[in-house]
Write an enzyme that holds these catalytic residues in place. Structure first.
Site, PDB file in Angstrom:
ATOM      1  N   ASN A  22      -7.412   1.969   9.866  1.00 19.28           N
ATOM      2  CA  ASN A  22      -6.097   2.119  10.480  1.00 19.28           C
ATOM      3  C   ASN A  22      -6.301   2.138  11.986  1.00 19.28           C
ATOM      4  O   ASN A  22      -7.119   2.908  12.492  1.00 19.28           O
ATOM      5  CB  ASN A  22      -5.431   3.435  10.061  1.00 19.28           C
ATOM      6  N   GLU A  30      -3.551  -0.153   8.129  1.00 13.88           N
ATOM      7  CA  GLU A  30      -2.365   0.200   8.926  1.00 13.88           C
ATOM      8  C   GLU A  30      -2.529  -0.322  10.343  1.00 13.88           C
ATOM      9  O   GLU A  30      -3.605  -0.220  10.930  1.00 13.88           O
ATOM     10  CB  GLU A  30      -2.160   1.725   9.049  1.00 13.88           C
ATOM     11  N   TYR A  81      -4.303   1.931  15.899  1.00 15.70           N
ATOM     12  CA  TYR A  81      -3.034   1.987  16.637  1.00 15.70           C
ATOM     13  C   TYR A  81      -3.132   1.781  18.141  1.00 15.70           C
ATOM     14  O   TYR A  81      -2.235   1.223  18.746  1.00 15.70           O
ATOM     15  CB  TYR A  81      -2.334   3.329  16.362  1.00 15.70           C
ATOM     16  N   HIS A 137      -2.898  10.933   0.819  1.00 16.43           N
ATOM     17  CA  HIS A 137      -2.329  10.721   2.148  1.00 16.43           C
ATOM     18  C   HIS A 137      -1.661  12.041   2.575  1.00 16.43           C
ATOM     19  O   HIS A 137      -0.460  12.093   2.825  1.00 16.43           O
ATOM     20  CB  HIS A 137      -1.356   9.544   2.144  1.00 16.43           C
ATOM     21  N   PHE A 197       8.706   3.626  12.883  1.00 19.33           N
ATOM     22  CA  PHE A 197       7.624   2.629  12.794  1.00 19.33           C
ATOM     23  C   PHE A 197       7.987   1.454  11.881  1.00 19.33           C
ATOM     24  O   PHE A 197       7.188   0.540  11.701  1.00 19.33           O
ATOM     25  CB  PHE A 197       6.353   3.268  12.210  1.00 19.33           C
ATOM     26  N   ASN A 216      -6.889   8.820   3.031  1.00 18.93           N
ATOM     27  CA  ASN A 216      -6.355   8.226   4.235  1.00 18.93           C
ATOM     28  C   ASN A 216      -6.729   9.077   5.454  1.00 18.93           C
ATOM     29  O   ASN A 216      -6.324  10.237   5.559  1.00 18.93           O
ATOM     30  CB  ASN A 216      -4.826   8.129   4.163  1.00 18.93           C
ATOM     31  N   GLU A 217      -7.529   8.501   6.352  1.00 17.44           N
ATOM     32  CA  GLU A 217      -7.792   9.105   7.658  1.00 17.44           C
ATOM     33  C   GLU A 217      -8.346  10.521   7.595  1.00 17.44           C
ATOM     34  O   GLU A 217      -7.674  11.493   7.992  1.00 17.44           O
ATOM     35  CB  GLU A 217      -6.519   9.076   8.512  1.00 17.44           C
ATOM     36  N   ARG A 268       0.847  -1.193   0.000  1.00 16.25           N
ATOM     37  CA  ARG A 268       0.000   0.000   0.000  1.00 16.25           C
ATOM     38  C   ARG A 268       0.880   1.241   0.000  1.00 16.25           C
ATOM     39  O   ARG A 268       1.679   1.441   0.901  1.00 16.25           O
ATOM     40  CB  ARG A 268      -0.919   0.001   1.233  1.00 16.25           C
ATOM     41  N   TRP A 305       5.801  12.731  10.187  1.00 21.54           N
ATOM     42  CA  TRP A 305       5.058  13.992  10.259  1.00 21.54           C
ATOM     43  C   TRP A 305       5.647  14.964  11.292  1.00 21.54           C
ATOM     44  O   TRP A 305       6.860  15.170  11.276  1.00 21.54           O
ATOM     45  CB  TRP A 305       3.567  13.685  10.495  1.00 21.54           C
TER      46      TRP A 305
END
Ligand code: GBH
Length: 465
Positions: A300, A373, A302, A125, A435, A170-171, A81, A427
């Site tokens: 996604n 993710e 986390y 993204h 990661f 994305n998000e 991806r 970011w």
């Protein structure tokens, strides 16, 4: 080392992948005609990103496509991806196409296909062409959905013969809350109202792109298209009905904000109640376009937090923490002292993932879900040329255990992408937060970590017939 639970414990057609995004890995920020994105600009503002870092070079993936695809191959990834940098395709956001941008993604896609790795492509993204921020007010402008649909059309047209899996955005939560609420991500706006306006345009833009795909491409290209939303789990702090309702409310403000319009046709009732006119409304035509606009549920995930009912707003008007604009939700968030933390200070709560999957299955009538993710940052050390990231292996092992339990209890989960294939530009945190299952050293050498070898084993074991 491999837990027996992870041996042949997933459906034989389960998809195993790894993920990245354009701005986080590509570099080549001004090469071959690419225009600036809002992240290129955001990084230049002192104080926005740790150590004044930026994605100018990043992992230099732009110049290392062959090397990186062979890295994926060596890890045994079935799917990869990645995202397309919109300002590489349209340097000014719209208008004339930059052929060199098309060429770059063609070479990446060809390399993947030649290596039997399935491309999963995200259109957005977070690297919006800066021109669109100046000219049409970015995700707040009424024009953005037209422009996004044009960009999406160009991508389907040029890449859709080989790309069969599309993710529009994305998000949306991160774009809206961190970009327009807390202001910690580009374009850095701080506001209580703008996130709901940006969220509204994001949903409309997603739906317009899907409409283009379905009308012009899907019948002959035969791919699937959806959106990826992020959600952290919210566990009630106590068993009191008030805290249970608070956790439910928090999830609705987080995930149902974006998923309800798509699966049910409108925003959740509790958002309407609490926000009133601050929450924009869809016209009947827009509702029709948005409802059903996802072939799969991209998720996604986390971390998790505890939620409790907030009876009073903080006197200084501040928000309680992650969870968006918590004061709109009347929710207090906290973490349990029993939970271990990653380097991001995100709690490691594997069962939260299972509960979230079940919540999605229940609320949206068991849609096909892909975890697009899941991952963690730790302070990895390169010692004698090796990174022995045991904590990351444990993280993935525990999360995958819970994920397999969710599948066994009927959740229609079809695939899983590790975040991330390699250490990259995290970011606002810059390069300090790692990661990757691959370490990237100062000379940009790729060094697979122990977790990469472990993941390879998981993929192999679960695919042996
Ligand atoms: C993803 O977003 C992004 O898609 C990806 O680009 C990024 O590199 C990756 O995550 C890692 O950050 O502070 O404890 O309240 C992650 C979305 C939203 C997940 C906020 C964690 C905060 C938890 N994140 N959430 S906490």
């Amino acid at each position: 080392m491999l837990d027996p639970l992870l041996r042949k414990n997933f459906p034989s057609d389960f998809l195993w992948g790894g993920a990245t995004s354009s701005y986080q890995i590509e570099g080549a920020w001004m090469e071959d005609g690419k225009g600036p994105s809002i992240w290129d600009v955001f990084c230049m503002i002192p104080g926005k990103v740790a150590n004044y870092e930026n994605g100018n070079i990043a992992c230099d993936h732009y110049h290392r496509v062959k090397e990186d695809v062979s890295l994926m191959k060596s890890i045994g990834l079935q799917a990869y991806r990645f995202s397309i940098s919109w300002p590489r395709i349209f340097p000014s956001g719209r208008g004339s196409i930059n052929q060199k941008g098309i060429d770059f993604y063609n070479s990446l896609i060809d390399e993947l296909v030649n290596n039997d790795i399935i491309p999963w492509v995200t259109l957005y993204h977070w690297d919006l062409p800066a021109a669109l921020e100046f000219e049409i007010n970015g995700w707040l402008g009424e024009e953005i959905s037209d422009v996004f649909a044009e960009y999406a059309d160009a991508c389907f047209h040029h890449f859709g013969d080989r790309v069969k899996n599309w993710i529009t955005i994305n998000e949306a939560w991160v774009v809206a809350i961190l970009g327009y609420g807390h202001g910690v991500f580009a374009p850095g706006k701080k506001s209580n109202d703008l996130p709901y306006q940006a969220g509204h345009q994001l949903l409309k833009s997603h739906a317009r792109a899907v409409d283009v795909y379905r009308k012009k491409y899907q019948s002959h290209q035969k791919g699937q298209i959806g959106i990826t939303n992020n959600c952290d789990w919210r566990e009630p702090l106590t068993i009191s009905p008030e805290d249970q309702a608070a956790a439910q409310r928090a999830l609705e403000f987080f995930l149902a904000w974006f998923a309800d319009p798509i699966y049910k046709g409108d925003y959740p009732e509790v958002m309407r109640q609490n926000l009133g006119a601050r929450l924009p409304e869809f016209s009947p035509e827009e509702k029709k376009l948005i409802k059903g606009s996802s072939d799969f549920f991209g998720l996604n995930h986390y971390t998790s937090m505890l939620a409790s009912n907030a009876t009073e707003l903080p006197a200084d008007g501040s928000v309680y923490g992650n969870g968006g604009l918590s004061e709109d939700q009347h929710v207090n968030l906290s973490v349990s002292p029993d939970w271990n933390m990653t380097a991001m200070q995100w709690a490691i709560v594997p069962w939260g993932c299972k509960k979230l999957l079940q919540w999605i299955a229940d609320r949206y009538d068991n849609p096909p879900i892909y975890i697009t993710e899941n991952g963690c940052a730790f302070d990895d050390q390169l010692i004698d040329g090796q990174v022995n990231d045991i904590e990351r292996i444990l993280f993935f092992r525990e999360y995958l255990k819970e994920i397999s339990l969710a599948i066994h209890s009927g959740v229609n989960l079809k695939g899983y992408f590790i975040w991330s294939l390699m250490d990259n530009f995290e970011w606002a945190q810059g390069y300090g937060k790692k990661f990757g299952i691959t370490y990237v050293d100062n000379d940009l050498n790729r060094i697979p970590k122990a977790s990469a070898r472990w993941y390879k084993e998981v993929i192999t074991m679960n695919n042996e017939q």
